[in-house]
Design an enzyme around this catalytic site. Structure first.
Site, short mmCIF file in Angstrom:
data_model
loop_
_atom_site.label_atom_id
_atom_site.label_comp_id
_atom_site.label_asym_id
_atom_site.label_seq_id
_atom_site.Cartn_x
_atom_site.Cartn_y
_atom_site.Cartn_z
N GLY A 294 -5.84 -8.77 -7.26
CA GLY A 294 -6.65 -7.56 -7.08
C GLY A 294 -7.87 -7.58 -7.97
O GLY A 294 -8.22 -8.63 -8.53
N ASN A 295 -8.54 -6.45 -8.08
CA ASN A 295 -9.66 -6.36 -9.02
C ASN A 295 -9.72 -4.95 -9.60
O ASN A 295 -8.94 -4.08 -9.22
CB ASN A 295 -10.98 -6.76 -8.34
CG ASN A 295 -11.32 -5.85 -7.17
OD1 ASN A 295 -11.57 -4.67 -7.35
ND2 ASN A 295 -11.29 -6.42 -5.96
N PHE A 296 -10.67 -4.72 -10.50
CA PHE A 296 -10.68 -3.47 -11.28
C PHE A 296 -11.43 -2.33 -10.60
O PHE A 296 -11.68 -1.31 -11.23
CB PHE A 296 -11.28 -3.72 -12.66
CG PHE A 296 -10.42 -4.57 -13.54
CD1 PHE A 296 -9.15 -4.14 -13.92
CD2 PHE A 296 -10.85 -5.81 -13.99
CE1 PHE A 296 -8.34 -4.91 -14.73
CE2 PHE A 296 -10.05 -6.60 -14.79
CZ PHE A 296 -8.78 -6.15 -15.17
N SER A 297 -11.83 -2.49 -9.36
CA SER A 297 -12.59 -1.41 -8.71
C SER A 297 -11.78 -0.10 -8.72
O SER A 297 -10.61 -0.08 -8.35
CB SER A 297 -12.92 -1.81 -7.27
OG SER A 297 -13.42 -0.68 -6.58
N ALA B 280 -14.83 -3.35 -3.10
CA ALA B 280 -14.80 -4.66 -3.75
C ALA B 280 -13.72 -5.47 -3.04
O ALA B 280 -12.57 -5.51 -3.48
CB ALA B 280 -14.49 -4.49 -5.23
#
Ligand code: CTP
Length: 399
Positions: free
Chosen positions: A207-210, A275
């Protein structure tokens, strides 16, 4: 203002008398107003005055009449185009911020599908107390619109901030709110927001931090200007508030792609703010991957479909497409490359180099690069204001 449906909610404060003036201004301009009073507010302004001015019954209790009929707060909350809480006492603000639902005003507030404005009124010390500040800030994070108090003489005899804004100012804010609203009436918009999660096995993902805050702010802004919005949201923990937002929750890049493509054709505006993961595991393990004896693990990835690029490719002349670029280096050159390669009308560039901008912050600093060659730079602002700038620029371009 004509035919706009407004709930005027009045809580207990000396400033309640000003609400009668506000009510008169709204009705005079053609608004349909229903008034809600908290039980204690009746000590400050009478239901008779308010029902006469509004030409509607005034609501205050959960039980409407002696037959035991109840006041349907859900109906009230979905009926309105706007709910204005003026005056909003420290007590009411605190209950709004914390969901303490012990009167009809709060029940309606919690059920409301429309935007909410609130005009605080209280004594100076109450106003500057950290508890009140935190509650007011919290309401703003819910998307509620603050009509801030003014400095002046207070009922206690003290001088300072806490005096409710004058009825004319509140009226002007309401009028402006509806004027701005008109511009996207009848238009459809689709927005992607948040990260995507790409499963590795049943318990792990990439995943990512969006946070999704920017995309949600854009969806709210488009909706508050009258557009019907489809919000395709990745896994985020945010609530959307506007009744014109239809939210579709997705998890992976593939699900987001499918949701956007299924709805794209009916939309006039597409803002691809998510994102999206660029890569996803080729195989998702059926069972939890166990530790191996050797010291490494290789997960093979394949490219995801680029949603923005795809909609840029299939867009028709009536459709306006906006993409985002989050860059760490050669920001403008990279963003211009994306603008061209993805056939977008705008790219909104934000740089990871800017203090206070990007994923985790409540603020952002953007540059809009248009396919006409125009470039617009903005200051660091709260994401809500950034959304206002982006949507205003979309509207200018549609003209
Ligand atoms: N985007 C998309 N679908 C993807 C990947 C990105 O719709 N599979 C969109 C994003 O929502 C954003 C823009 O494309 O509007 C970002 O462009 P992109 O080139 O994907 O940025 P990065 O992923 O940061 O690319 P790179 O790593 O090459 O910089």
């Amino acid at each position: 203002m004509k035919n706009k449906k407004i709930i005027l909610a009045i809580s207990a404060s000396i400033a309640a008398y000003k609400a009668a003036f506000l009510l008169r201004l709204l009705v005079k301009e053609g608004a349909e107003v229903k008034v809600i009073l908290t039980p204690t507010a009746k000590e400050f302004v009478t239901p008779l005055t308010l029902s006469t001015l509004s030409k509607n019954p005034v609501f205050s209790d959960f039980v409407l009449n002696q037959n035991g009929e109840w006041t349907n707060h859900v109906d009230l909350g979905t009926w309105a185009d706007l709910m204005v809480i003026a005056p909003a006492s420290a007590n009411t603000i605190s209950k709004m911020a914390n969901g303490i639902c012990d009167n009809l005003l709060i029940a309606t507030y919690l059920s409301a599908k429309c935007p909410v404005m609130f005009a605080p009124a209280m004594d100076l010390d109450m106003y500057i107390h950290p508890s009140t500040s935190i509650n007011i800030n919290k309401l703003q994070t819910f998307g509620n619109i603050l009509i801030d108090s003014k400095e002046g003489e207070l009922a206690s005899g003290l001088y300072g901030k806490g005096r409710m804004a004058e009825p004319e100012e509140i009226f002007y804010k309401i009028e402006n709110f509806f004027k701005i609203n008109q511009s996207l009436l009848g238009k459809n918009a689709i927005v992607t927001a948040g990260p995507t999660f790409e499963n590795i096995d049943p318990v792990r993902f990439i995943g990512n931090f969006s946070s999704g805050k920017m995309g949600f702010a854009i969806a709210e802004e488009l909706a508050s200007r009258g557009a019907n919005v489809t919000l395709v949201a990745g896994p985020v923990d945010i609530k959307n508030t506007h009744k014109n937002i239809n939210r579709i929750n997705v998890r992976s890049a593939e699900q987001m792609f499918d949701a956007v493509i299924n709805h794209f054709e009916e939309n006039d505006i597409a803002v691809m703010c998510a994102a999206v993961a660029d890569y996803t595991p080729i195989n998702v393990a059926e069972n939890k991957i166990k530790k191996q004896n050797d010291d490494g693990l290789i997960i093979e990835l394949k490219k995801t479909k680029d949603i923005l690029k795809h909609v840029g490719l299939i867009k028709k002349s009536y459709q306006f497409v906006v993409g985002f670029a989050l860059e760490t280096n050669d920001e403008e050159a990279n963003a211009l490359k994306k603008l061209k390669e993805k056939n977008a009308d705008f790219i909104v560039l934000n740089s990871m180099q800017t203090e206070g901008a990007g994923f985790k912050h409540d603020t952002n600093k953007i540059t809009i690069l248009k396919n006409t060659g125009e470039k617009l730079e903005y200051n660091l602002k709260p994401k809500k204001e950034v959304a206002f700038d982006i949507v205003s620029e979309i509207i200018n371009s549609l003209k």
